[in-house]
Design an enzyme around this catalytic site. Structure first.
Site, PDB file in Angstrom:
ATOM      1  N   SER A   1       0.859  -1.183   0.000  1.00  0.00           N
ATOM      2  CA  SER A   1       0.000   0.000   0.000  1.00  0.00           C
ATOM      3  C   SER A   1       0.895   1.233   0.000  1.00  0.00           C
ATOM      4  O   SER A   1       2.040   1.175   0.475  1.00  0.00           O
ATOM      5  CB  SER A   1      -0.868   0.003   1.268  1.00  0.00           C
ATOM      6  OG  SER A   1      -1.485   1.268   1.441  1.00  0.00           O
TER       7      SER A   1
ATOM      8  N   TYR B   1      -1.825  -1.188  10.122  1.00  0.00           N
ATOM      9  CA  TYR B   1      -1.844  -1.336   8.659  1.00  0.00           C
ATOM     10  C   TYR B   1      -0.523  -0.903   8.017  1.00  0.00           C
ATOM     11  O   TYR B   1       0.061  -1.650   7.217  1.00  0.00           O
ATOM     12  CB  TYR B   1      -3.024  -0.544   8.090  1.00  0.00           C
ATOM     13  CG  TYR B   1      -3.287  -0.806   6.627  1.00  0.00           C
ATOM     14  CD1 TYR B   1      -3.929  -1.965   6.204  1.00  0.00           C
ATOM     15  CD2 TYR B   1      -2.883   0.104   5.658  1.00  0.00           C
ATOM     16  CE1 TYR B   1      -4.169  -2.216   4.865  1.00  0.00           C
ATOM     17  CE2 TYR B   1      -3.123  -0.130   4.311  1.00  0.00           C
ATOM     18  CZ  TYR B   1      -3.766  -1.289   3.920  1.00  0.00           C
ATOM     19  OH  TYR B   1      -4.000  -1.537   2.582  1.00  0.00           O
TER      20      TYR B   1
END
Ligand SMILES: NC(=O)c1ccc[n+]([C@@H]2O[C@H](COP(=O)([O-])OP(=O)(O)OC[C@H]3O[C@@H](n4cnc5c(N)ncnc54)[C@H](OP(=O)(O)O)[C@@H]3O)[C@@H](O)[C@H]2O)c1
Length: 268
Positions: free
Chosen positions: A142, A156
């Protein structure tokens, strides 16, 4: 080896970027092994890809939150006599809310899917690639992996930074043995991610110009993998953000992330 003989195993292929990656690999004549929890979705996609591209598609539903799943998946692939030339670790989601208000069971499952399963599947499938002196590892990370933190989705950024680091380590360790490794680092992408993570309402305030569709992300990721690019950040805005993270002082970036997250994520 002819491209038609190659097989890619893709996790999280039932929707979003994983589904688009399955289409992208099939378009380039790869046979596929698809996995995710929703077997019905996988079978529907498999039927479509067989029809459109004439490739062989095997569906192996699995819940990667189960610590036994990566080994079971590997054993099943071996048992069926299938060869995995490319491994795509794509399955993922976020746990919303500030860390101190989340349940540990949710965080543990998250780490199992985004960190442990990625590490274990790679560990199982990599040795045969090295032996054959040919292989491809694509880790869907990401943009967050390249930023200092992810307030409102606490683990995350760290989990995705792990994926980027593992990718680079593999490239350094076995690049000379013919294994290419890339991490795909998209920013906001249209998929089911924000519905699953419960942030759809907040992120829908982000202008459409800052979003990419899953097919664009998948095409960029596939091309980067074939070139052996270590990191691929599709889209202009995400690339600018990644650059800012390299240039600005860390404390400034952390403040910016906190302000941005207060608008688009759940911090209370
Ligand atoms: N969308 C974005 O804005 C964005 C941005 C940057 C990075 N990413 C990353 O891109 C990857 C794909 O996400 P997406 O955006 O395509 O979201 P998505 O549409 O929600 O797809 C997520 C995929 O992961 C699978 N998955 C989730 N939990 C699983 C589990 N326990 N076991 C097995 N499979 C599981 C889902 O399948 P089942 O539910 O059928 O199991 C689904 O196929 C993720 O790693 C995500 O972190 C997304």
């Amino acid at each position: 080896m002819a491209a038609a003989a190659r097989t890619a195993l893709i996790t999280g292929a039932s929707s979003g970027i994983g589904r688009a990656l399955a289409g992208e690999f099939a378009r380039h004549d790869w046979n596929l092994i698809l996995t995710a929890r929703r077997g019905g979705r996988l079978e529907e996609l498999a039927g479509q890809l067989r029809g459109e591209h004439g490739v062989t598609v095997t569906c192996l539903p699995a819940d990667l939150a189960d610590p036994a799943a990566p080994r079971h998946l590997f054993d099943t692939v071996q048992g069926r006599g299938l060869q995995v030339d490319a491994l795509v670790n794509n399955a993922g989601y976020g746990v919303p809310g500030p860390y101190h208000k989340t349940d540990w069971a949710d965080q543990q499952a998250f780490l199992q899917v985004l960190v442990m399963a990625v590490a274990e599947l790679t560990h199982h499938f990599l040795p045969a690639m090295v032996e054959r002196r040919q292989g491809w590892i694509l880790n869907v990370a990401s943009l967050n992996a390249l930023l200092p933190c992810s307030p409102g989705q606490s683990l995350y950024a760290g989990a995705k930074a792990f994926a980027v680091s593992l990718t680079q380590t593999i490239a350094a360790e076995v690049g000379q043995h013919g294994v290419l490794a890339s991490s795909l680092c998209p920013g906001l992408t249209y998929s089911e991610f924000h519905d699953v993570t419960g942030t759809r309402e907040q992120v829908s305030q982000v202008p459409r110009s800052q979003w990419l569709d899953a097919e664009t992300v998948a095409a960029a990721g596939y091309a980067a993998l074939m070139r052996g690019d270590l990191v691929c950040v599709p889209g202009r805005t995400p690339r600018l953000m990644a650059l800012a993270a390299q240039l600005l002082p860390r404390a400034t970036m952390v403040r910016l992330m906190a302000r941005q997250s207060a608008r688009f994520r759940r911090l209370d």
